[in-house]
Scaffold this active site. Structure first.
Site, PDB file in Angstrom:
ATOM      1  N   TYR A  77       6.199   8.654  -7.293  1.00  0.00           N
ATOM      2  CA  TYR A  77       5.808   9.786  -7.803  1.00  0.00           C
ATOM      3  C   TYR A  77       5.424   9.302  -9.312  1.00  0.00           C
ATOM      4  CZ  TYR A  77      10.384  11.235  -5.069  1.00  0.00           C
ATOM      5  OH  TYR A  77      10.509  11.382  -3.983  1.00  0.00           O
ATOM      6  N   CYS A  88       3.032  -6.453  -0.047  1.00  0.00           N
ATOM      7  CA  CYS A  88       1.818  -6.495   0.083  1.00  0.00           C
ATOM      8  C   CYS A  88       1.096  -5.203  -0.728  1.00  0.00           C
ATOM      9  CB  CYS A  88       1.435  -7.299   0.984  1.00  0.00           C
ATOM     10  SG  CYS A  88       1.519  -8.591   1.063  1.00  0.00           S
TER      11      CYS A  88
END
Ligand SMILES: *Cc1c(COP(=O)(O)O)cnc(C)c1O
Length: 433
Positions: free
Chosen positions: A317, A351
């Site tokens: 968000y 990652c």
């Protein structure tokens, strides 16, 4: 700053417990909750809406920690569930099933059946197909299902588009014209009792007139339904009450209630509501330790041991969370002159380039091994966590006054492979199907 998280002599406390001691004892990443915040917010809603004596159904999905659900059941909360799993959790925490409402656009038959078996108050029905499904399952069980029509009032909640649910184009709820048509369907179908009208227009709504406008828009419909002799009892106004992440942008609950109350009174119905974030958001922090301080190009990265798998709101968000060292001579958000401060990107080890908690944030200079608190992490934090990158989920601690207890143990790496097999126990062949 959230009320129950305060700095004293340069040390962050949750209620009366120094959070550094919690991290030292229990490790990081660690979710720390103030129970008083949760119960205090429930009390604030009760008071703001006192004249209509609201049924407060805490939204389990915001923070489903069993110990906190139990605390909320004990102060008289009901629960808003969006799955069978949430109903189960609420009941395990001591919820009264007659104070549980069940929302969601895609309820399976087994979930409907479970809710009926447990005797919940009502289903928030989101489509005509769902009416048919509930009627069928209730008939099979020989019981009457309490239902509320979730209306889509087509108002703009003026919040982030990913958490807006009450506009016409949203997948949630039934528009008012369609709802009128579905009244006939409800009459024809057996084993249904239309008890309520439900609204939930979005989340993190900070303008105090959005809910009032939504209710005002459905009052004529409610009058029609009552005139048609349906046994309506509740107007459920949903959740979505915005809180402060940065400063003072959160809703003032008294002003918010004042806007809504005249419309609620006009319906003549009992009020129910479903606050999630308002109760939980500022009741929790995520504690994390700095692993490395990594200058790179023009930037300084603080690489911490919490990551997007622990708290995903910034990644999905673009959410802002206040971050500050657990021990600091500077007050939170203070302007820091000169070398005492540095501009950091605070990132996790996962990652993914979206694994970022804060970009270009000026903080007190922070060394490797120091603790940071990520604030306002009590809602949609642990509840949205995953084990991505095979990272065990964090532990959760509940603080009350000068006492604390581990409400959820830290997951182990062994937990992460539970239920998996290296080799088949039984091999099936397509030819046998
Ligand atoms: C998510 C949800 C809530 C709670 O929303 P908050 O923004 O956390 O208050 C309430 N009702 C329903 C139906 C929901 O889906």
């Amino acid at each position: 700053m959230p009320e129950h998280f305060t700095y004293k002599n340069g040390q962050l406390y949750c209620e009366s417990v120094p959070v550094k001691a919690l991290a030292d004892k229990l490790g990081t990443p660690l979710y720390v909750y103030s129970q008083s915040h949760f119960t205090g917010q429930v009390e604030a809603i009760k008071q703001a809406f006192a004249e209509v004596d609201p049924l407060i159904c805490y939204s389990v999905k915001a923070n489903a920690c069993l110990g906190l659900l139990r605390a909320m059941a004990r102060v008289g909360c009901g629960f808003d569930a969006v799955s069978k799993g949430e109903i189960y959790r609420a009941l395990r925490a001591g919820a009264d099933s007659r104070m549980i409402v069940f929302a969601g656009v895609g309820k399976r038959d087994d979930e409907i059946d479970y809710a009926l078996e447990k005797g919940i108050l009502m289903f928030n029905v989101e489509s005509e197909s769902e009416l048919t499904a509930i009627s069928r399952v209730a008939a099979r069980r020989g019981v009457e299902a309490g239902i509320a029509l979730r209306l889509n009032p087509d108002v703009d909640p003026k919040t982030h588009k990913h958490i807006s649910t009450g506009k016409r184009e949203s997948k949630f709820g039934i528009d008012i014209e369609r709802a009128k048509a579905s009244l006939k369907r409800i009459r024809e179908l057996k084993n249904l009792r239309l008890k309520g009208v439900h609204l939930h227009i979005g989340s993190q709504i900070t303008e105090n007139d959005r809910h009032a406008e939504a209710i005002a828009k459905v009052v004529p419909f409610i009058k029609e339904v009552k005139a048609a002799d349906f046994p309506l009892e509740y107007i459920n106004v949903g959740g979505g009450y915005g809180i402060s992440y940065r400063g003072n942008e959160g809703l003032n609950i008294t002003e918010f209630a004042a806007k809504m109350l005249p419309h609620i009174r006009e319906t003549g119905l009992k009020m129910a509501c479903e606050p999630g974030r308002y109760v939980s958001g500022n009741g929790g922090i995520l504690l994390t330790r700095v692993i490395f301080d990594k200058p790179s190009g023009d930037k300084n990265f603080l690489i911490v041991d919490a990551a997007m798998n622990d708290l995903i709101r910034p990644a999905i968000y673009d959410a802002y969370h206040r971050i500050w060292p657990v021990q600091s001579e500077f007050a939170p958000d203070a302007e820091i002159a000169g070398d005492a401060g540095r501009v950091y990107d605070v990132v996790g080890p996962v990652c993914e380039s979206t694994d970022v908690f804060a970009k270009a944030r000026r903080l007190p200079a922070t060394a490797e091994g120091e603790l940071l608190a990520i604030f306002s992490a009590g809602a949609y934090g642990m509840a949205m966590s995953s084990t991505y990158n095979q990272r065990p989920r964090a532990a959760e601690v509940i603080v009350q006054g000068d006492k604390f207890w581990v409400a959820r143990e830290r997951e182990s790496i062994e937990d992460l492979i539970r239920g998996e097999r290296l080799t088949p126990r039984e091999v099936f062949s397509a030819a046998d199907l």
